[in-house]
Design an enzyme around this catalytic site. Structure first.
Site, PDB file in Angstrom:
ATOM      1  N   PRO A  79       3.743  -1.103 -45.079  1.00 29.96           N
ATOM      2  CA  PRO A  79       4.338  -2.236 -45.805  1.00 29.96           C
ATOM      3  C   PRO A  79       5.684  -1.880 -46.439  1.00 29.96           C
ATOM      4  O   PRO A  79       6.622  -2.687 -46.415  1.00 29.96           O
ATOM      5  CB  PRO A  79       3.282  -2.572 -46.866  1.00 29.96           C
ATOM      6  CG  PRO A  79       2.004  -2.089 -46.279  1.00 29.96           C
ATOM      7  CD  PRO A  79       2.363  -0.835 -45.534  1.00 29.96           C
ATOM      8  N   TYR A  80       5.774  -0.682 -46.996  1.00 26.65           N
ATOM      9  CA  TYR A  80       7.036  -0.236 -47.602  1.00 26.65           C
ATOM     10  C   TYR A  80       8.132  -0.132 -46.545  1.00 26.65           C
ATOM     11  O   TYR A  80       9.260  -0.598 -46.753  1.00 26.65           O
ATOM     12  CB  TYR A  80       6.819   1.111 -48.287  1.00 26.65           C
ATOM     13  CG  TYR A  80       8.078   1.781 -48.766  1.00 26.65           C
ATOM     14  CD1 TYR A  80       8.721   1.361 -49.923  1.00 26.65           C
ATOM     15  CD2 TYR A  80       8.640   2.845 -48.057  1.00 26.65           C
ATOM     16  CE1 TYR A  80       9.873   1.979 -50.364  1.00 26.65           C
ATOM     17  CE2 TYR A  80       9.792   3.476 -48.493  1.00 26.65           C
ATOM     18  CZ  TYR A  80      10.402   3.032 -49.644  1.00 26.65           C
ATOM     19  OH  TYR A  80      11.558   3.637 -50.071  1.00 26.65           O
ATOM     20  N   MET A  81       7.823   0.486 -45.406  1.00 24.51           N
ATOM     21  CA  MET A  81       8.817   0.634 -44.346  1.00 24.51           C
ATOM     22  C   MET A  81       9.240  -0.726 -43.787  1.00 24.51           C
ATOM     23  O   MET A  81      10.420  -0.954 -43.482  1.00 24.51           O
ATOM     24  CB  MET A  81       8.283   1.516 -43.223  1.00 24.51           C
ATOM     25  CG  MET A  81       8.158   2.982 -43.603  1.00 24.51           C
ATOM     26  SD  MET A  81       9.777   3.715 -44.001  1.00 24.51           S
ATOM     27  CE  MET A  81       9.323   5.452 -44.124  1.00 24.51           C
ATOM     28  N   ALA A 120       9.271  -3.508 -45.464  1.00 22.38           N
ATOM     29  CA  ALA A 120      10.128  -4.100 -46.490  1.00 22.38           C
ATOM     30  C   ALA A 120      11.537  -3.534 -46.404  1.00 22.38           C
ATOM     31  O   ALA A 120      12.534  -4.279 -46.483  1.00 22.38           O
ATOM     32  CB  ALA A 120       9.532  -3.849 -47.877  1.00 22.38           C
ATOM     33  N   LYS A 121      11.647  -2.228 -46.239  1.00 24.31           N
ATOM     34  CA  LYS A 121      12.962  -1.606 -46.117  1.00 24.31           C
ATOM     35  C   LYS A 121      13.683  -2.086 -44.853  1.00 24.31           C
ATOM     36  O   LYS A 121      14.885  -2.351 -44.870  1.00 24.31           O
ATOM     37  CB  LYS A 121      12.826  -0.082 -46.106  1.00 24.31           C
ATOM     38  CG  LYS A 121      12.522   0.529 -47.444  1.00 24.31           C
ATOM     39  CD  LYS A 121      13.641   0.261 -48.433  1.00 24.31           C
ATOM     40  CE  LYS A 121      13.470   0.991 -49.742  1.00 24.31           C
ATOM     41  NZ  LYS A 121      14.529   0.617 -50.726  1.00 24.31           N
TER      42      LYS A 121
END
Length: 209
Positions: free
Chosen positions: A124-126, A128-129
């Site tokens: 999810p973080y990747m 988002a980035k």
């Protein structure tokens, strides 16, 4: 040029703010809570309290460029990742464009363009980035995207590499990222560029020209 540091109270943000203050580079530190302000004031750094999940346009007053190094952190869920790492970064880019800022400097992540190749909890973080970086590229504001590898708490070596083959590993200290940020902020001619950052053996001037 004065830089608004979004995420100033984070691990990279604090180190960058301290380096910038010591170097005489004008910054404004955007923080979420009043109780975070004394740390910055004690070091002669101007804080502004604003929240990426609320109204924060006023924080840009008097600033010419923005450094985005905010993050929802490892102890939050995908909901905060969406609101801070993705939507917060997008809103900051839109405000920067609206206000005609000279540059937006994004701290992204190595291999953010391939979220499904990340460990499951990091996807999810990747993602988002990946989306925030794509929005920035298409936003018509001059930008620099820094893509550090796996972050460590080692002391600053101030030596860098730009590929995994060169580095022999995929990591970089947060302290080295802070030094790289300072170099970018102090060199306004660096625009519309993306840089992979790893611990290595070369000075930052050889990586970011």
């Amino acid at each position: 040029m004065t830089a608004l540091v979004i995420g100033a109270n984070g691990q990279i943000g604090k180190q960058f703010c301290e380096l910038a203050q010591q170097a005489g580079t004008p910054i404004k530190a955007m923080i979420r809570k009043d109780e975070q302000a004394p740390w910055f004031r004690e070091r002669g750094i101007e804080p502004v309290v604003a929240d990426l999940e609320g109204e924060f346009e006023y924080a840009f007053e008097g600033c010419d460029q923005v450094v985005f190094t905010a993050g929802s952190g490892p102890h939050t869920g995908p909901d905060k990742t969406l609101l801070i790492d993705l939507y917060g970064a997008i809103r900051a880019a839109d405000i920067a464009k609206q206000k005609g800022l000279a540059r937006y400097i994004m701290v992204s992540a190595m291999r953010a363009e391939k979220p499904l190749e990340a460990p499951e909890k990091m996807r999810p973080y990747m993602a988002a980035k990946f989306a925030a970086d794509a929005h920035l590229r298409s936003s018509d504001i001059p930008y620099v995207i820094l893509k550090p590898g796996r972050l460590t708490d080692e002391a600053a070596s101030r030596r860098f590499a730009s590929t995994v083959d060169e580095a022999g590993d995929n990591q970089i200290s947060r302290a080295n990222v802070a030094h790289a940020l300072l170099h970018v902020v102090q060199n306004p001619g660096v625009i519309n560029q993306e840089y992979l950052l790893l611990d290595g053996k070369r000075p930052i001037e050889e990586i970011i020209r």
